[in-house]
Design an enzyme around this catalytic site. Structure first.
Site, short mmCIF file in Angstrom:
data_model
loop_
_atom_site.label_atom_id
_atom_site.label_comp_id
_atom_site.label_asym_id
_atom_site.label_seq_id
_atom_site.Cartn_x
_atom_site.Cartn_y
_atom_site.Cartn_z
N HIS A 195 -2.71 5.64 -4.15
CA HIS A 195 -2.95 7.08 -4.07
C HIS A 195 -3.33 7.43 -2.47
O HIS A 195 -3.46 8.88 -2.45
CB HIS A 195 -4.19 7.38 -4.88
CG HIS A 195 -5.47 7.01 -4.49
ND1 HIS A 195 -6.55 7.18 -5.20
CD2 HIS A 195 -6.00 6.23 -3.55
CE1 HIS A 195 -8.00 6.88 -4.94
NE2 HIS A 195 -7.33 6.18 -3.72
N ASP A 245 -0.71 -6.08 8.20
CA ASP A 245 -0.65 -4.49 7.89
C ASP A 245 0.47 -4.78 6.54
O ASP A 245 1.50 -5.62 6.88
CB ASP A 245 0.30 -3.91 9.09
CG ASP A 245 0.76 -2.48 8.79
OD1 ASP A 245 0.97 -2.06 7.50
OD2 ASP A 245 1.24 -1.74 9.70
N ASP A 287 -6.14 -7.50 4.01
CA ASP A 287 -6.35 -5.94 4.63
C ASP A 287 -6.48 -6.30 6.05
O ASP A 287 -5.85 -7.12 6.57
CB ASP A 287 -7.99 -5.81 4.14
CG ASP A 287 -8.04 -4.16 3.93
OD1 ASP A 287 -7.61 -3.43 4.89
OD2 ASP A 287 -8.43 -3.78 2.82
#
Ligand SMILES: C[S@@+](CC[C@H](N)C(=O)[O-])C[C@H]1O[C@@H](n2cnc3c(N)ncnc32)[C@H](O)[C@@H]1O
Length: 396
Positions: free
Chosen positions: A303, A284, A257
């Protein structure tokens, strides 16, 4: 505190059989609703009409089969429950009760509330499963104590209240197509919004509240015995891999993360007592290669992004996996006919509210992205509440 009931209950307190009976009586007396309901109007004078003559455009008669208001009534009053619960969190009900049970009067004095609404407010919280009442004393339920007591790291009152306020601007989002928060567009949308450890803590607590419903079923949905290592890509503060480790202690687990997440990851893993068993990979995911592992997970990540970015993430996962490795994609996927998954469709509108290009998608679309990236053996199973786990294998 004495409970005085001198007037009939409000419409929301009527049981459905009461309402049906009242509607029949009201019709026979020429009234449109339950007795003494302030919203009732004489049947002959509709409250709203755009007819120039003042009468209804589509006249009704006793021969017309009445349309039951019940589904709309349920929807139209659903926010009562949410408002009562979130207002209780905002007022500190659950945080105060975390120190021990109190009577309504003790709680009222602690929270500086007016006497009038308190009995109904507290008993509504009992009816909603947010409080318990023993004799005249109120205490938290395990649910409210875990998620709505501000002293706990799992507190999500602020997260839910922010979403509640944001959804008041749904019409603006639909008119403009713009998210209704402060996120920037593009890959920096997370780093722009979450600039402090406190902001990451609040956000990742909200994520845990959601992924806490999918971690345990993911741990059961797949034979993890043959898996050695798993990395949750965009895995926030490690809550999902914690659920996997709880059930499958042999796993070597990691989270990939953004660097800003690491302090809250360490905090959470330390609290769960597994800080030495989960590795944090900072980076990243659009520019840094994903860590190698037998299984990579993208949970509630695709999403957030536009199609091109989703495809890039799936392809980058393929590159990171060794032959035989597996990618798991988890999101609230929409059914192909786009009518059977209200939960996923509503979550998709939430993505409109919080991201520049995010949306939910169908399992068929996700299957295409995995196939294009080179994955085979793709399967999809429903998981948790409204979610689908779709996975594919990098062929040997
Ligand atoms: C919606 S959250 C999902 C968190 C978690 N996977 C879950 O299921 O609850 C998206 C996660 O992706 C992470 N993320 C966003 N952009 C990222 C990037 N460019 N590189 C790595 N992680 C990123 C965020 O920090 C966040 O933890």
């Amino acid at each position: 505190m004495e409970r005085i009931r001198s007037s009939p209950p409000s419409v929301a307190a009527w049981s459905l059989p009461d309402l049906a009976r009242a509607a029949i009586e009201a019709r026979s007396k020429g009234r449109a609703g339950p007795p003494d309901d302030p919203h009732s109007r004489p049947a002959a004078q509709p409250a709203c009409s755009n007819s120039s003559s003042g009468g209804p455009d589509v006249p009704e008669s006793l021969d017309t089969q009445p349309v039951s208001a019940e589904p709309l009534w349920r929807l139209g009053t659903a926010y009562f429950s949410r408002k009562v619960t979130l207002t209780a969190a905002e007022l500190g009900v659950f945080t105060v009760l975390a120190d021990g049970p109190l009577t309504a009067e003790q709680l009222r004095i602690r929270l500086e509330l007016h006497p009038r609404g308190v009995p109904d407010f507290l008993d509504a919280l009992v009816a909603l499963g947010m409080l318990e009442r023993d004799g005249d004393r109120y205490r938290n339920t395990p649910l409210s104590d875990h998620f709505l007591n501000e002293k706990r790291p799992s507190y999500v009152g602020a997260f839910l209240s922010a979403a509640d306020a944001r959804w008041d601007r749904l019409a603006d989002a639909l008119r403009t197509g713009e998210p209704q928060n402060r996120w920037g567009a593009g890959p920096q949308m997370f780093t722009e919004q979450y600039r402090t450890t406190a902001a990451w803590r609040n956000f990742t607590a909200g994520m845990d509240y959601l992924n806490g419903m999918i971690g345990p079923p993911v741990a059961e949905a797949f034979d993890w015995t043959s898996v050695d290592s798993v990395v949750d890509v965009g895995g926030a503060r490690g809550n999902l891999v914690a659920a996997l480790l709880r059930r499958h202690p042999h796993l070597k687990a990691g989270v990939f993360d953004l660097p800003g997440v690491e302090p809250v990851f360490i905090e959470h893993m330390t609290q769960l007592g597994i800080a030495d068993r989960v590795t944090f990979h900072a980076g990243d995911f659009f520019t840094v290669p994903m860590p190698a592992a037998d299984v990579l997970i993208l949970s509630h990540v695709l999403h957030d992004w536009a199609l091109q970015e989703r495809q890039a993430l799936v392809s980058r996962a393929f590159d990171a996996l060794a032959p035989g490795g597996r990618l798991m994609v988890i999101d609230p996927m929409i059914d192909d006919d786009r009518r059977g998954t209200a939960g996923a469709l509503l979550t998709s509108l939430n993505m409109l509210m919080v991201t520049p290009h995010g949306a939910e998608y169908t399992a068929a679309e996700a299957r295409d992205w995995l196939t294009e990236a080179g994955f085979t053996g793709i399967t999809a199973v429903p998981i948790g509440v409204h979610n689908t786990l779709l996975s594919g294998v990098r062929p040997a």
